[in-house]
Design an enzyme around this catalytic site. Sequence first.
Site, mmCIF file in Angstrom:
data_model
loop_
_atom_site.group_PDB
_atom_site.id
_atom_site.type_symbol
_atom_site.label_atom_id
_atom_site.label_comp_id
_atom_site.label_asym_id
_atom_site.label_seq_id
_atom_site.Cartn_x
_atom_site.Cartn_y
_atom_site.Cartn_z
ATOM 1 N N SER A 96 0.807 -1.218 0.000
ATOM 2 C CA SER A 96 0.000 0.000 0.000
ATOM 3 C C SER A 96 0.840 1.268 0.000
ATOM 4 C CB SER A 96 -0.915 0.007 1.228
ATOM 5 O OG SER A 96 -0.156 -0.106 2.413
ATOM 6 N N LYS A 145 7.636 4.349 13.823
ATOM 7 C CA LYS A 145 8.147 3.211 13.070
ATOM 8 C C LYS A 145 9.058 3.666 11.925
ATOM 9 C CE LYS A 145 6.566 -0.825 10.454
ATOM 10 N NZ LYS A 145 5.453 -1.356 9.640
#
Length: 423
Positions: free
Chosen positions: A111, A138
């Site tokens: 994605s 992250k």
Amino acid sequence: MGSEMSDPGGGGGGVLKLRCSIQNYDWGIRGEESTVSRLFERNSGGRIVPEKPYAEFWMGTHESGPSFVGDRTLKSWVEENPRVLGEKVLEKWGPDLPFLFKVLSVAKALSIQAHPDKELAKTLNKKQPNIYKDPNHKPEMAIAITEFKALCGFVSTKELKNVFSNVPEIKELVGLEDANKIMDIKQQDKHEGVKAILRSIFTRLMSADKGKISELVLKLISRLNEESKIRKLNEKEDLVLLLEKQYPSDIGVISSFFFNYVKLNPGEALHIGANEPHAYISGECIECMATSDNVVRAGLTPKYRDVQTLCSMLTYKQGFPEILQGVPLNPHISRYTPPFDEFEVDRCLLPSGESVVISAVPCSSLLLVVAGTGSLCTGSAAGDTLISEGNVFFVLANTEIKICADKKLQLYRAGVNKKFFEC
């Protein structure tokens, strides 16, 4: 630290052998063609199913894909033996590994996504804990094993003007007024002003009516197919045709024109900070990141899309991303050091019959054997441990390791960024 410290995983003093987890996401490479499947088979004895996708091999303490020491999780073992992490690591991040180590086998585009910074991660986790499972950022880094293709970051203003000149479907989707804003940007215009224009136009694009998107994707594909008969399409146009086959009528097909198309050769690396858009396209890589599984998606996916959050969180920084080549530590080991405290990765290519010493570091680390056979020993071990493809070891802080290759070895070590200890 308990009697288990000695050798619960059968890896010798200072080293524990791990059994690791995999993820079978739909975009993974299927069957034995996947490096992830082969590592899984050799690491855990799992049977490879030919038609099944093998996407990610996880090494670390994250509960969504835990590693095991014997019959217990590495996370629980570390919580009982926290000093193995190293004093400064324990003080900063508590009794847990601050990084997650992975191997990815990508057959189909992931994605269009970004990962939130710490503040946003906490907010999203509080509001939607079932979707955003970690209150942590992250940042990540990918090191190519094979040729690895990705979209990452926004193209320069010059390239963006070329897009609006040569892709009429985008101009039609965002409207002439917004298209002209891009075309009217001057070189001396202030950076923040350009960012505001890019943010406005990208948000309008990603939020467009689904029917209109479908109509214009078909129009775009039809035009490119016709033009391919009389001219050679450029790389981005070829990519758009590929993405449309994988994700028909998806806004990600059109929005890919906004992003840099990056191709990594084996041994090259790409690091991605918080709030930066990206999408992996194909290939296999080693990936390391802060311990988190937070993903904000907005295109090229059947999963939950959070367009508003993605468009509001992005930095809208433009320009081609930095490609890391790795800094040689010795003839066999190169180090990849991203600008994040949580991790760095060493890549070791060791010819048959050669040996190398992996120096002790003040943190625990994870060691993965991707290919080859050989042996491993530490100063505190009674003898050598045989190693081969699929072996993963948890290396305690301040442990020096000697590796000897029988058949050419390819190894990767993930640990806390050395710069963290120099502060």
